[in-house]
Design an enzyme around this catalytic site. Structure first.
Site, short mmCIF file in Angstrom:
data_model
loop_
_atom_site.label_atom_id
_atom_site.label_comp_id
_atom_site.label_asym_id
_atom_site.label_seq_id
_atom_site.Cartn_x
_atom_site.Cartn_y
_atom_site.Cartn_z
N TYR A 63 43.68 20.73 52.34
CA TYR A 63 43.81 22.29 51.79
C TYR A 63 45.06 22.75 51.91
O TYR A 63 45.62 23.02 52.74
CB TYR A 63 42.88 22.99 52.87
CG TYR A 63 41.28 22.43 52.89
CD1 TYR A 63 40.82 21.65 51.95
CD2 TYR A 63 40.22 22.92 53.87
CE1 TYR A 63 39.48 21.28 51.88
CE2 TYR A 63 39.32 22.54 53.93
CZ TYR A 63 38.50 21.55 52.86
OH TYR A 63 37.43 21.33 52.96
N PRO A 65 28.19 27.18 51.32
CA PRO A 65 27.04 27.66 51.95
C PRO A 65 26.89 29.05 50.75
O PRO A 65 25.55 29.50 50.61
CB PRO A 65 27.43 28.06 53.00
CG PRO A 65 28.70 27.98 53.47
CD PRO A 65 29.25 27.16 52.33
N GLY A 78 30.59 31.76 46.18
CA GLY A 78 30.67 32.91 46.12
C GLY A 78 29.38 33.64 45.15
O GLY A 78 28.96 34.94 45.29
N LEU A 109 26.36 33.12 45.73
CA LEU A 109 25.33 33.82 46.43
C LEU A 109 25.44 35.17 47.05
O LEU A 109 24.79 35.59 47.77
CB LEU A 109 24.70 32.54 47.41
CG LEU A 109 23.68 31.61 47.02
CD1 LEU A 109 23.87 30.46 47.72
CD2 LEU A 109 22.40 32.35 46.61
N THR A 110 26.91 35.80 46.66
CA THR A 110 27.14 37.06 47.20
C THR A 110 26.25 37.93 46.25
O THR A 110 26.16 39.19 46.47
CB THR A 110 28.21 37.34 47.07
OG1 THR A 110 28.93 37.31 45.65
CG2 THR A 110 29.05 36.34 48.04
N GLY A 111 25.96 37.60 45.08
CA GLY A 111 25.21 38.39 43.89
C GLY A 111 26.32 39.02 42.92
O GLY A 111 25.92 39.68 42.12
N LYS A 112 27.49 38.68 43.23
CA LYS A 112 28.55 39.46 42.63
C LYS A 112 28.73 38.97 41.14
O LYS A 112 29.23 39.73 40.17
CB LYS A 112 30.08 39.37 43.14
CG LYS A 112 30.59 37.94 43.40
CD LYS A 112 31.92 38.47 44.16
CE LYS A 112 32.54 37.05 44.88
NZ LYS A 112 33.69 37.15 45.60
N1 NAP Z 1 33.95 18.18 52.80
C1 NAP Z 1 33.92 18.71 51.71
O1 NAP Z 1 33.84 17.84 50.72
C2 NAP Z 1 33.88 20.13 51.42
C3 NAP Z 1 33.64 20.83 50.08
C4 NAP Z 1 34.08 22.23 49.97
C5 NAP Z 1 34.02 22.91 51.03
N2 NAP Z 1 34.14 22.35 52.32
C6 NAP Z 1 33.97 23.43 53.40
O2 NAP Z 1 33.03 24.27 53.26
C7 NAP Z 1 33.77 25.63 53.44
C8 NAP Z 1 32.84 26.58 52.64
O3 NAP Z 1 32.98 26.24 51.18
P1 NAP Z 1 33.83 27.27 50.28
O4 NAP Z 1 34.64 28.30 50.94
O5 NAP Z 1 34.47 26.37 49.25
O6 NAP Z 1 32.51 27.98 49.47
P2 NAP Z 1 31.64 29.23 49.85
O7 NAP Z 1 31.61 29.34 51.50
O8 NAP Z 1 30.36 28.72 49.25
O9 NAP Z 1 32.19 30.40 49.28
C9 NAP Z 1 33.24 31.10 49.61
C10 NAP Z 1 34.05 32.04 48.84
O10 NAP Z 1 32.86 33.00 48.61
C11 NAP Z 1 33.50 34.03 48.12
N3 NAP Z 1 33.00 35.17 49.33
C12 NAP Z 1 32.71 34.90 50.77
N4 NAP Z 1 32.25 35.73 51.43
C13 NAP Z 1 32.07 36.71 50.69
C14 NAP Z 1 31.70 38.02 50.67
N5 NAP Z 1 31.03 38.81 51.94
N6 NAP Z 1 31.60 38.98 49.57
C15 NAP Z 1 32.15 38.66 48.45
N7 NAP Z 1 32.62 37.32 48.27
C16 NAP Z 1 32.78 36.37 49.36
C17 NAP Z 1 34.99 33.81 48.54
O11 NAP Z 1 35.80 33.69 47.33
P3 NAP Z 1 36.19 34.97 46.05
O12 NAP Z 1 36.75 35.96 46.91
O13 NAP Z 1 37.12 34.09 45.26
O14 NAP Z 1 34.79 34.99 45.45
C18 NAP Z 1 35.09 32.74 49.33
O15 NAP Z 1 36.33 31.90 49.26
C19 NAP Z 1 35.21 25.39 52.90
O16 NAP Z 1 36.15 26.37 53.09
C20 NAP Z 1 35.53 24.11 53.56
O17 NAP Z 1 35.70 24.24 54.94
C21 NAP Z 1 34.00 21.12 52.64
#
Ligand code: NAP
Length: 347
Positions: free
Chosen positions: A63, A214, A218, A220-223
């Site tokens: 990362y 999860p 983003g 699933l925030t609905g934005k």
């Molecule tokens: N092992 C693997 O291969 C792998 C792959 C992927 C991820 N991961 C792990 O899983 C974690 C979660 O995945 P992810 O961070 O990619 O995706 P995510 O949790 O599905 O989405 C995170 C993104 O959603 C937006 N967000 C989060 N909370 C919000 C809120 N309350 N209101 C509005 N927007 C919000 C932000 O992006 P914006 O502000 O740009 O909208 C944020 O970066 C990663 O950080 C990593 O640790 C592991």
């Protein structure tokens, strides 16, 4: 706030909060770091998480080329409160973090991660991606060595399908080393682990499922729902790659069709009934759509651990508020049922 829920990383005895924090976006320019959010923002997100009782942080050597690890290390050193840290070994072909090409690079890689984090031992060290069957044993032996050498308390996998997980688990079990977890794509719009054997295998082996993406990056925030923002480029490409199912952790027969089909998660008109239902449920709890999505994950499986990414205090506060209330079982069923109907109509 209700008492925060803890879950165990498999047989490791390590307790983590069911909701942790994903730090994939910390330090990463292509995700807007340095323009849309800064070190101060992610530091505030880190502190607010600890204030709310969340203790689990997931990072990787890949990362932002180790910057996520360095930021996290700096934050918990300055803060001083106890944390559980998971990181990953990433083979170089994926993101080129340290030119790691073979099993002999695993120990130098964990040393590098420990150095970035300022730690002597990692709580959980994970293999970021599966390997071909002809090469996997060497990597599993090297992963076991991180535990035997005391550099990691426990080990986990990422993106391993049910068959690969079982093979790896049994191979290491014979050598007296237990796999604690497997990171898998899982969220309200990506529920294939319920039917492709992954969750069943995790249960049988007592391997903790850790849900990545999860919030569907983003969505699933609905934005991005009808009338909302356009899907950003990185969100579109992550959904396309996820749909291609390179590692066999998704829908067992859908990948070929998916070459030509718009990803389900990007079908905003088709998903609108689900967002309407989530919005109605959210408003009856004075909550938000994102809290409904995270609450759904908490209820989805008794051992599920999920690690939403957050870039600033506002996002993390919203996500943490999901820990203050619970969906009723009727609400959970309604959301689950409607989502399945939408998926069945789409596929
Ligand atoms: N092992 C693997 O291969 C792998 C792959 C992927 C991820 N991961 C792990 O899983 C974690 C979660 O995945 P992810 O961070 O990619 O995706 P995510 O949790 O599905 O989405 C995170 C993104 O959603 C937006 N967000 C989060 N909370 C919000 C809120 N309350 N209101 C509005 N927007 C919000 C932000 O992006 P914006 O502000 O740009 O909208 C944020 O970066 C990663 O950080 C990593 O640790 C592991």
């Amino acid at each position: 706030m209700d008492k925060i829920e803890y879950r165990v990383l498999g047989d490791s005895g390590i307790n983590v909060t069911a909701m942790g924090i994903g730090t994939q976006a910390w330090g990463k320019e292509s995700f807007g770091y340095g323009s849309r959010y800064t070190e101060k923002d992610v530091f505030e997100a880190f502190q607010a998480s600890l204030d709310a009782g969340v203790n689990f942080f997931d990072t990787s050597d890949s990362y932002a080329k180790g910057e996520s690890e360095r930021l996290l290390g700096k934050f918990f050193k300055n803060d001083g409160r106890p944390v559980v840290i998971a990181s990953k070994f990433t083979k170089s072909k994926w993101y080129d973090p340290g030119n790691y090409k073979s099993p002999k690079d695993v120990l130098p890689a964990i040393d590098n991660s420990l150095n970035n984090l300022g730690l002597k031992q990692l709580d959980l060290y994970q293999m970021h991606y599966p390997e071909s069957q002809s090469k996997i044993n060497g990597y599993l032996d090297a992963l076991a060595e991180t535990v035997k050498s005391g550099k990691a308390k426990s080990i986990g996998l990422c993106n391993f399908s049910a068959d690969r997980l079982r093979y790896a688990y049994e191979y290491l079990d014979k050598k007296g080393v237990t796999i604690a977890s497997n990171q898998i794509g899982y969220n309200l719009l990506f529920r294939h682990p319920e039917t492709n054997g992954l969750l069943k295998t995790c249960d049988e082996l007592n391997v903790a499922p850790i849900a990545i993406l999860p919030l569907a990056e983003g969505i699933l925030t609905g934005k991005y729902r009808v009338g909302g923002l356009d899907y950003p480029k990185n969100v579109k490409s992550i959904m396309k790659v996820t749909q291609l199912d390179i590692f066999g952790t998704g829908h067992p027969t859908f990948w070929f069709k998916s070459l030509f089909k718009k990803p389900y998660e990007l079908e905003r008109e088709k998903l609108e009934p689900l967002f309407e239902l989530m919005e109605n449920i959210a408003s009856s709890h004075q909550a938000t759509i994102v809290q409904v999505a995270l609450n759904w994950l908490l209820n989805s499986h008794p051992k599920m651990i999920y690690i939403p990414g957050a870039k600033n205090l506002k996002q993390v506060s919203d996500n943490l508020s999901s820990l203050k209330w619970k969906l009723t079982s009727d609400e959970f069923q309604k959301i689950s049922k409607l989502e399945r109907e939408l998926w069945n109509n789409y596929k």
